[in-house]
Write an enzyme that holds these catalytic residues in place. Structure first.
Site, PDB file in Angstrom:
ATOM      1  CD  GLN A 125       5.535   9.667 -12.162  1.00  0.00           C
ATOM      2  OE1 GLN A 125       6.746   9.736 -12.288  1.00  0.00           O
ATOM      3  NE2 GLN A 125       4.928   8.682 -11.495  1.00  0.00           N
TER       4      GLN A 125
ATOM      5  CD  GLU B 224       6.532   6.330  -8.721  1.00  0.00           C
ATOM      6  OE1 GLU B 224       5.552   6.756  -9.354  1.00  0.00           O
ATOM      7  OE2 GLU B 224       6.485   5.312  -8.008  1.00  0.00           O
TER       8      GLU B 224
ATOM      9  CD  GLU C  16       0.357   8.930  -7.863  1.00  0.00           C
ATOM     10  OE1 GLU C  16      -0.055   8.143  -8.741  1.00  0.00           O
ATOM     11  OE2 GLU C  16       1.086   8.579  -6.906  1.00  0.00           O
TER      12      GLU C  16
ATOM     13  CE1 TYR D  51      -1.583   9.070 -13.051  1.00  0.00           C
ATOM     14  CE2 TYR D  51      -2.361   7.696 -11.266  1.00  0.00           C
ATOM     15  CZ  TYR D  51      -1.367   8.464 -11.838  1.00  0.00           C
ATOM     16  OH  TYR D  51      -0.165   8.636 -11.200  1.00  0.00           O
TER      17      TYR D  51
ATOM     18  CG  ASN E 228       1.766   6.339  -3.420  1.00  0.00           C
ATOM     19  OD1 ASN E 228       1.242   7.342  -3.909  1.00  0.00           O
ATOM     20  ND2 ASN E 228       1.892   5.195  -4.086  1.00  0.00           N
ATOM     21  CD  GLU E 229      -2.064   4.745  -5.963  1.00  0.00           C
ATOM     22  OE1 GLU E 229      -1.820   3.584  -6.318  1.00  0.00           O
ATOM     23  OE2 GLU E 229      -2.372   5.639  -6.765  1.00  0.00           O
TER      24      GLU E 229
HETATM   25  O1  AHR Z   1       2.237   7.447 -11.346  1.00  0.00           O
HETATM   26  C1  AHR Z   1       2.430   6.082 -11.463  1.00  0.00           C
HETATM   27  C2  AHR Z   1       1.851   5.293 -10.291  1.00  0.00           C
HETATM   28  O2  AHR Z   1       0.474   5.438 -10.251  1.00  0.00           O
HETATM   29  C3  AHR Z   1       2.296   5.701  -8.912  1.00  0.00           C
HETATM   30  O3  AHR Z   1       3.516   5.153  -8.564  1.00  0.00           O
HETATM   31  C4  AHR Z   1       1.210   5.167  -8.046  1.00  0.00           C
HETATM   32  O4  AHR Z   1       1.036   5.893  -6.873  1.00  0.00           O
HETATM   33  C5  AHR Z   1      -0.010   5.211  -8.944  1.00  0.00           C
HETATM   34  O5  AHR Z   1      -0.705   4.037  -8.937  1.00  0.00           O
END
Ligand code: AHR
Length: 546
Positions: free
Chosen positions: A399, A70, A350, A295, A215-216
């Site tokens: 990332q 990103e 992600e 995450y 995205n989201e």
């Molecule tokens: O990876 C960081 C962020 O986490 C991304 O931009 C977003 O999609 C997620 O919330």
């Protein structure tokens, strides 16, 4: 101004809490793994593993080893792009050291340009001689020079040998803007956009393998309701076309819709809505994948340190990361209702550890260290993806460089490979291999009030018929003797590597880059039995010829 995930995702935080409380139930769902807490004492001395080497499961798609880059912090600028005039050795502005390191892990695809950034990205500002300088309000509020744009990204992919996974702007863009981007990229016909692409140095159409539609979108991508998003999905799916002649029919670009970002009811509702609409979709729109973000954070805002921690934080983070299993099972079950043939892939685009920013780092740049704990975390997640290979056919760790759970860290001309990088390299033979069922008594590792499966393992056969076994010893203190019966093959030569380090928080730094690095294993085969000693807190990958 930069985005704080405290405000961004309270829902994810709640999901985390809920998942922790149901951890015990989730373990029951782990296919083919028998966890016997009562057998701890027996399991500690020796773990018996049975590898059904003649049985074939699903293909472990190479795309589960995908990356995410990103425009965030030093992920792209400095991490990939230094510009053609830099003293750092580069090819057309792209760092040679980073390219060589990424080629060695066989990166299958790279998701770009975001993340939250994607929903504010306007591709036209990143092509041509004169680049428009804009802002990156999501990530530190810094300026965005747009010097790394479409052509630079495609050149980078070409240099590392990966496929493009483009996230198009649904939040603040338009279907027309996205459609024109795809025409610019892919048409062979002499349109004005094709001529512009040719004038910018690339007459031939580019290949875009994957297209993320938003995205989201339930959060940073525009806070949409499921119905609103669905209306956008249908329009983008219909009009954002890939014209590359080599990508018609079977080779077509795969479209990935926004899916869940946690386990709460609103994400269930979202997933149900998208899958239900897809089940009844007319010819005029389609999708091939549903994204999921998850995450390892324990709670929002991220508070766990990435350096200087002990066994309590080690075991807590690994407990939290195993929640991936429950989330995937949950959403696979919903998808099965609407798509029993598993046409739609679950794309975990992600994932990874998200810790507190390193003290002194730029706010919003998401800078964290990467330790042996992250290597083990990566292996456990890759094992979960492999066990769900029928549905999980793509994943992107967040990332790739200098951001969150990175493969690589750079500082000006210096580069260091992280423990996570080494796991991806050790696991590279699993790309496009065939899953082989493994059963074992995982045993238990307990620290304070946290108990985790002590051992985790997957196996697969590569195209040449070689058997691969990946075994992780989560236990921070005790080694494990593994005895594996290899059922259905005549085992030949054995080789392997193991990744460990003195401490759970051992890291590689620019000054000491080899503290966490793979070493040869002690694995042996005798009379069809493979034996290997797993060091505490280690990841081991073994190959067996037959
Ligand atoms: O990876 C960081 C962020 O986490 C991304 O931009 C977003 O999609 C997620 O919330």
């Amino acid at each position: 101004m930069f985005l704080t995930h405290a405000s961004k995702s309270g829902s994810i935080k709640d999901a985390g809490r809920r998942q922790v409380s149901t951890f015990g139930h989730r373990l029951i769902g782990v296919a083919l793994v028998v966890v016997s807490v009562t057998a701890v004492a027996l399991a500690q001395a020796k773990v018996q593993v049975s590898v059904a080497a003649a049985k074939a499961g699903a293909r472990i798609d190479r795309n589960i080893f995908g990356q995410f880059a990103e425009h965030l912090g030093h992920g792209v600028y400095e991490g990939i792009w230094v510009g053609p005039d830099s003293k750092i050795p580069n090819t057309r502005g792209i760092r040679n050291d980073v390219v060589a390191a990424l080629k060695a892990v066989k990166v299958p695809n790279v998701r770009w340009p975001g993340g939250c950034f994607a929903d504010e990205y306007h591709w036209r500002k990143g092509v041509g001689r004169e680049r428009v300088v804009t802002l990156n309000p999501n990530w530190g509020g810094v300026t965005e020079p747009n010097s790394f744009g479409t052509h630079e990204f495609m050149d980078f992919l070409d240099q590392i040998g990966a496929e493009a996974y483009l996230s198009v702007n649904v939040g603040s863009g338009s279907p027309q803007e996205a459609a024109e981007w795809l025409e610019y990229l892919t048409t062979p016909q002499a349109t004005t956009l094709q001529k512009e692409r040719a004038a910018n140095g690339h007459p031939a159409p580019y290949r875009i393998a994957y297209l993320g539609i938003g995205n989201e979108s339930w959060d940073c991508g525009g806070n949409m309701t499921p119905d609103y998003y669905l209306s956008q999905l249908k329009i983008y799916s219909r009009f954002v076309r890939n014209f590359n002649p080599s990508q018609q029919g079977n080779q077509q670009m795969l479209k990935i819709a926004v899916g869940p970002g946690g386990g709460e009811p609103r994400f269930v509702e979202w997933t149900e809505a998208v899958m239900k609409a897809w089940q009844n979709h007319p010819w005029s729109w389609d999708m091939n994948g549903l994204s999921m973000h998850n995450y390892t954070v324990v709670r929002w805002p991220p508070a766990y340190a990435s350096v200087g921690f002990g066994e309590a934080e080690y075991s807590q983070i690994l407990k939290s990361t195993l929640e991936m299993e429950g989330l995937i099972s949950k959403y696979s079950a919903i998808m099965d209702q609407y798509d029993p043939q598993k046409k739609i892939a679950l794309v975990v685009d992600e994932w990874g550890a998200w810790y507190a920013p390193l003290p002194g780092s730029t706010p919003g740049f998401l800078v964290q260290q990467n330790s042996l704990r992250d290597a083990i975390l990566a292996a456990l997640n890759l094992n979960i993806f492999a066990r769900h290979a029928e549905r999980v056919r793509m994943a992107n760790i967040a990332q790739m460089i200098n951001v969150l759970q990175a493969m690589i860290m750079t500082d000006k001309e210096k580069m260091v490979l992280t423990p996570t990088y080494h796991v991806f390299k050790m696991y590279a033979p699993f790309q496009d291999s065939t899953f082989v069922p493994v059963t074992f008594n995982a045993g238990a590792y307990t620290h304070d009030n946290i108990t985790l499966p002590r051992v985790d393992a997957i196996a697969a056969k590569d195209k040449a018929g070689k058997l691969w076994l990946a075994i992780t010893n989560v236990d921070a203190n005790e080694a494990v003797e593994v005895e594996a019966s290899l059922v259905g093959i005549k085992a030949g030569a054995v080789t392997g590597e193991t990744l460990t380090a003195p401490r759970v928080d051992s890291v590689n730094t620019f000054d000491a880059p080899n503290t966490v690095r793979p070493q040869p294993t002690s694995a042996k085969v005798q009379s069809g039995k493979l034996t290997v000693k797993l060091e505490p807190k280690s990841v081991t990958v073994i190959s067996v010829e037959q």
